[in-house]
Design a protein around this motif. Structure first.
Motif, mmCIF file in Angstrom:
data_model
loop_
_atom_site.group_PDB
_atom_site.id
_atom_site.type_symbol
_atom_site.label_atom_id
_atom_site.label_comp_id
_atom_site.label_asym_id
_atom_site.label_seq_id
_atom_site.Cartn_x
_atom_site.Cartn_y
_atom_site.Cartn_z
ATOM 1 N N THR A 345 0.841 -1.206 0.000
ATOM 2 C CA THR A 345 0.000 0.000 0.000
ATOM 3 C C THR A 345 0.872 1.251 0.000
ATOM 4 O O THR A 345 0.614 2.220 -0.735
ATOM 5 C CB THR A 345 -0.926 0.002 1.229
ATOM 6 O OG1 THR A 345 -1.770 -1.150 1.182
ATOM 7 C CG2 THR A 345 -1.789 1.257 1.264
ATOM 8 N N PHE A 346 1.919 1.234 0.814
ATOM 9 C CA PHE A 346 2.868 2.346 0.840
ATOM 10 C C PHE A 346 3.536 2.521 -0.523
ATOM 11 O O PHE A 346 3.658 3.644 -1.040
ATOM 12 C CB PHE A 346 3.929 2.083 1.915
ATOM 13 C CG PHE A 346 5.119 2.980 1.849
ATOM 14 C CD1 PHE A 346 5.080 4.263 2.389
ATOM 15 C CD2 PHE A 346 6.298 2.553 1.242
ATOM 16 C CE1 PHE A 346 6.192 5.102 2.312
ATOM 17 C CE2 PHE A 346 7.407 3.369 1.165
ATOM 18 C CZ PHE A 346 7.357 4.653 1.701
ATOM 19 N N VAL A 347 3.954 1.403 -1.144
ATOM 20 C CA VAL A 347 4.607 1.462 -2.450
ATOM 21 C C VAL A 347 3.662 2.041 -3.501
ATOM 22 O O VAL A 347 4.068 2.868 -4.330
ATOM 23 C CB VAL A 347 5.095 0.059 -2.866
ATOM 24 C CG1 VAL A 347 5.508 0.028 -4.339
ATOM 25 C CG2 VAL A 347 6.266 -0.378 -1.982
ATOM 26 N N ALA A 348 2.395 1.641 -3.469
ATOM 27 C CA ALA A 348 1.420 2.156 -4.430
ATOM 28 C C ALA A 348 1.315 3.679 -4.341
ATOM 29 O O ALA A 348 1.226 4.370 -5.365
ATOM 30 C CB ALA A 348 0.057 1.513 -4.198
ATOM 31 N N GLU A 349 1.336 4.195 -3.130
ATOM 32 C CA GLU A 349 1.271 5.657 -2.951
ATOM 33 C C GLU A 349 2.520 6.325 -3.498
ATOM 34 O O GLU A 349 2.437 7.366 -4.166
ATOM 35 C CB GLU A 349 1.095 5.973 -1.468
ATOM 36 C CG GLU A 349 -0.236 5.505 -0.894
ATOM 37 C CD GLU A 349 -0.290 5.597 0.624
ATOM 38 O OE1 GLU A 349 0.766 5.940 1.235
ATOM 39 O OE2 GLU A 349 -1.359 5.324 1.203
ATOM 40 N N ARG A 350 3.690 5.727 -3.263
ATOM 41 C CA ARG A 350 4.933 6.318 -3.739
ATOM 42 C C ARG A 350 5.054 6.239 -5.262
ATOM 43 O O ARG A 350 5.681 7.093 -5.892
ATOM 44 C CB ARG A 350 6.129 5.624 -3.084
ATOM 45 C CG ARG A 350 6.287 5.908 -1.599
ATOM 46 C CD ARG A 350 6.611 7.377 -1.343
ATOM 47 N NE ARG A 350 7.880 7.759 -1.936
ATOM 48 C CZ ARG A 350 9.058 7.690 -1.323
ATOM 49 N NH1 ARG A 350 9.113 7.262 -0.074
ATOM 50 N NH2 ARG A 350 10.161 8.058 -1.931
ATOM 51 N N LEU A 351 4.449 5.225 -5.851
ATOM 52 C CA LEU A 351 4.517 5.065 -7.303
ATOM 53 C C LEU A 351 3.764 6.164 -8.046
ATOM 54 O O LEU A 351 4.051 6.430 -9.219
ATOM 55 C CB LEU A 351 3.970 3.696 -7.712
ATOM 56 C CG LEU A 351 4.866 2.491 -7.392
ATOM 57 C CD1 LEU A 351 4.115 1.190 -7.655
ATOM 58 C CD2 LEU A 351 6.158 2.525 -8.210
ATOM 59 N N GLU A 352 2.800 6.803 -7.381
ATOM 60 C CA GLU A 352 2.055 7.881 -8.042
ATOM 61 C C GLU A 352 2.993 8.991 -8.527
ATOM 62 O O GLU A 352 2.752 9.620 -9.564
ATOM 63 C CB GLU A 352 1.011 8.449 -7.085
ATOM 64 C CG GLU A 352 -0.179 7.536 -6.852
ATOM 65 C CD GLU A 352 -0.943 7.272 -8.144
ATOM 66 O OE1 GLU A 352 -1.208 8.237 -8.889
ATOM 67 O OE2 GLU A 352 -1.256 6.100 -8.417
ATOM 68 N N LYS A 353 4.062 9.229 -7.800
ATOM 69 C CA LYS A 353 5.022 10.274 -8.182
ATOM 70 C C LYS A 353 5.665 9.985 -9.535
ATOM 71 O O LYS A 353 6.054 10.914 -10.268
ATOM 72 C CB LYS A 353 6.095 10.392 -7.093
ATOM 73 C CG LYS A 353 7.195 11.406 -7.384
ATOM 74 C CD LYS A 353 8.257 11.383 -6.296
ATOM 75 C CE LYS A 353 9.408 12.342 -6.609
ATOM 76 N NZ LYS A 353 10.485 12.267 -5.607
ATOM 77 N N PHE A 354 5.778 8.709 -9.891
ATOM 78 C CA PHE A 354 6.454 8.340 -11.128
ATOM 79 C C PHE A 354 5.705 8.835 -12.365
ATOM 80 O O PHE A 354 6.293 8.960 -13.446
ATOM 81 C CB PHE A 354 6.661 6.823 -11.191
ATOM 82 C CG PHE A 354 7.812 6.336 -10.352
ATOM 83 C CD1 PHE A 354 8.996 5.918 -10.935
ATOM 84 C CD2 PHE A 354 7.723 6.290 -8.962
ATOM 85 C CE1 PHE A 354 10.058 5.467 -10.163
ATOM 86 C CE2 PHE A 354 8.771 5.849 -8.181
ATOM 87 C CZ PHE A 354 9.949 5.439 -8.782
ATOM 88 N N TRP A 355 4.411 9.117 -12.211
ATOM 89 C CA TRP A 355 3.659 9.655 -13.353
ATOM 90 C C TRP A 355 4.132 11.055 -13.729
ATOM 91 O O TRP A 355 3.818 11.551 -14.801
ATOM 92 C CB TRP A 355 2.170 9.675 -13.044
ATOM 93 C CG TRP A 355 1.538 8.305 -13.032
ATOM 94 C CD1 TRP A 355 1.014 7.645 -11.971
ATOM 95 C CD2 TRP A 355 1.366 7.435 -14.152
ATOM 96 N NE1 TRP A 355 0.531 6.424 -12.348
ATOM 97 C CE2 TRP A 355 0.728 6.259 -13.683
ATOM 98 C CE3 TRP A 355 1.691 7.525 -15.510
ATOM 99 C CZ2 TRP A 355 0.414 5.194 -14.512
ATOM 100 C CZ3 TRP A 355 1.377 6.456 -16.340
ATOM 101 C CH2 TRP A 355 0.744 5.311 -15.849
ATOM 102 N N ASP A 356 4.913 11.715 -12.860
ATOM 103 C CA ASP A 356 5.502 13.004 -13.217
ATOM 104 C C ASP A 356 6.523 12.868 -14.343
ATOM 105 O O ASP A 356 6.851 13.862 -15.002
ATOM 106 C CB ASP A 356 6.206 13.629 -12.005
ATOM 107 C CG ASP A 356 5.238 14.074 -10.922
ATOM 108 O OD1 ASP A 356 4.023 14.139 -11.196
ATOM 109 O OD2 ASP A 356 5.710 14.351 -9.801
ATOM 110 N N LEU A 357 7.033 11.681 -14.532
ATOM 111 C CA LEU A 357 8.054 11.452 -15.554
ATOM 112 C C LEU A 357 7.381 11.097 -16.883
ATOM 113 O O LEU A 357 6.690 10.075 -16.968
ATOM 114 C CB LEU A 357 8.982 10.316 -15.119
ATOM 115 C CG LEU A 357 9.724 10.531 -13.795
ATOM 116 C CD1 LEU A 357 10.448 9.263 -13.378
ATOM 117 C CD2 LEU A 357 10.689 11.699 -13.900
ATOM 118 N N PRO A 358 7.554 11.910 -17.911
ATOM 119 C CA PRO A 358 6.850 11.660 -19.177
ATOM 120 C C PRO A 358 7.238 10.362 -19.854
ATOM 121 O O PRO A 358 6.489 9.868 -20.702
ATOM 122 C CB PRO A 358 7.224 12.870 -20.042
ATOM 123 C CG PRO A 358 8.426 13.451 -19.412
ATOM 124 C CD PRO A 358 8.339 13.148 -17.957
#
Length: 449
Positions: A345-358
């Motif tokens: 669950t923690f990893v899923a939240e942190r992965l959202e930031k990766f969408w900043d990378l085109p």
């Protein structure tokens, strides 16, 4: 390094490229860390190819091996038995999906797949249905690198070279909308794929021995089935009298947040293959699991020709079975499954930031089984060219920052040991984010932040 270059041929490695840079030579490990011969530390973000569950150099696992070695290291399972293999088989049946009641041990996941295929094939012969001898596989499937496993695999770059050596199969699409050329919604895509399988089974069931699948495709880029899809496949197989073979080599033992990925849908396969995390990543032990129905078909007199003529020298090896038993004991005692669910669950939240990378075209996660697919253009889904080796470049950058990350083509992986803490997971994801950003920004025009 010189001896490595001179004598060792590494798997899935272009050796000419390999020898153009200094290799990472591991000397020891501790927890989620590996250390090279120069003392440099690296996070093991791929759990040493998806095997490590409780960390490196776990004292209890090490002690289990030592204690067993003081008794006996190995004796044959061909017509004889040993204590650790008996107790381990009992433990496996206890945690496996209901109905899987017999365990055939081997040394690797590919061997387990070979066993399951041969069991299914011979089962139908013994049932008086020798015409049922073809298998259904899924697009982009990977089940190992032995000939039978390659025959039911479908990753052209890995398998095309050996095409003339392989047996014939039926192939159907695997349901994942990101790669669907129709750009359908997940459920629509899944139903479209299901229609192909339904049609095939309706028309060809009399020729089909079994359907083999991964509940989450691993080597094609961490591709999970939509919820409920596996249960629908199970129902179809039962309706048409076809065996369901589920390959849980990569997904078993807590990796997806349940003991087995089949448990998410409550599926009961006819045959199931396991490996990798069974021993905590310590020693090579794998197995094929079968139901009473399949097992009993092979029972007969000595001269009945019903024997399953298959075996491996180190089948049921005592050292491997002993450490597997300790691994399973610690799974319960340390509530590893609950820990995986929490960290996932923690990893899923942190992965959202990766969408900043085109360059991030898709993020796929099932528990602590994560793939981040890199693309040249997110809108058009234009991939990076194979020759650009974008995943390889990101992996090298991760290594510079103290992390081992073995990509799958353009898919960057996050598959840490299951005992990873949130703090450690966050540190690994920070390295991965930074490495992707630095290796792709010039290629796709910077970040979106």
């Amino acid at each position: 390094m010189e001896k490595d270059f001179r004598y060792v041929w590494h798997p899935f490695t272009q050796m000419q490229d390999y020898q153009e840079q200094e290799p990472l030579i591991v000397e020891r490990g501790e927890g989620v860390m590996l250390y090279d011969v120069d003392g440099r530390a690296y996070y093991d973000s791929v759990a040493s190819i998806w095997t490590n569950t409780l960390g490196h150099a776990h004292p209890a696992l090490t002690e289990a091996i030592v204690k067993q070695a003081q008794l006996v290291a190995h004796s044959t399972l061909l017509g004889h038995a040993n204590v650790p293999s008996i107790l381990l088989a009992e433990q496996i049946v206890d945690i496996a999906p209901q109905g899987l009641s017999h365990v055939f041990f081997c040394d690797s996941g590919a061997e387990a797949v070979e066993i399951a295929l041969k069991m299914a094939y011979q089962y139908w012969q013994l049932k008086g249905r020798p015409e049922k001898k073809r298998f259904v596989k899924f697009v982009e499937a990977y089940h190992g690198d032995t000939i039978g496993a390659v025959s039911v695999g479908a990753i052209d770059r890995f398998h095309e070279t050996y095409r003339d050596m392989l047996f014939e199969t039926f192939k159907v699409p695997y349901p994942y909308c990101y790669r669907c050329p129709l750009s359908l919604s997940p459920r629509t895509c899944a139903h479209a794929c299901m229609d192909e399988l339904k049609t095939l089974l309706a028309e060809k069931a009399d020729a089909i021995a079994g359907v083999i699948l991964e509940p989450v495709q691993g080597s094609s880029g961490i591709i999970p089935m939509p919820d409920g899809y596996l249960r629908e496949i199970e129902a179809l197989c039962k309706e048409h009298g076809v065996l369901l073979i589920v390959d849980e080599v990569a997904t078993g033992f807590g990796r997806t947040g349940e003991m087995f990925a089949s448990d998410h849908d409550g599926v009961r396969p006819d045959l199931m293959t396991i490996g990798k995390g069974l021993t905590g990543g310590y020693l090579p032990v794998a197995a094929a699991l079968a139901t009473d129905e399949i097992y009993e078909a092979f029972l007969g007199t000595y001269d009945s020709n019903k024997t399953f003529y298959h075996g491996h020298t180190f089948t049921g090896n005592q050292l491997g079975c002993a450490v597997a038993l300790e691994n399973l004991r610690l799974f319960k005692e340390e509530r590893v499954i609950e820990h995986v669910q929490d960290v996932a669950t923690f990893v899923a939240e942190r992965l959202e930031k990766f969408w900043d990378l085109p360059a991030v075209g898709d993020i796929r996660q099932k528990g602590l089984f994560v793939g981040i697919e890199l693309v040249r253009d997110r809108e058009t889904r234009e991939p990076f060219a194979f020759e650009e080796r974008i995943g390889w470049h990101v992996g090298n950058r991760c290594r510079e920052y103290g992390m081992i990350m073995r990509p799958l083509g353009s898919v960057c992986l996050f598959i840490p040991p299951l005992i990873v803490t949130k703090e450690q997971a966050g540190a690994m994801l920070d390295i991965l984010y930074r490495s992707i950003e630095e290796e792709t920004s010039a290629r796709v025009g910077g970040t979106l932040r």
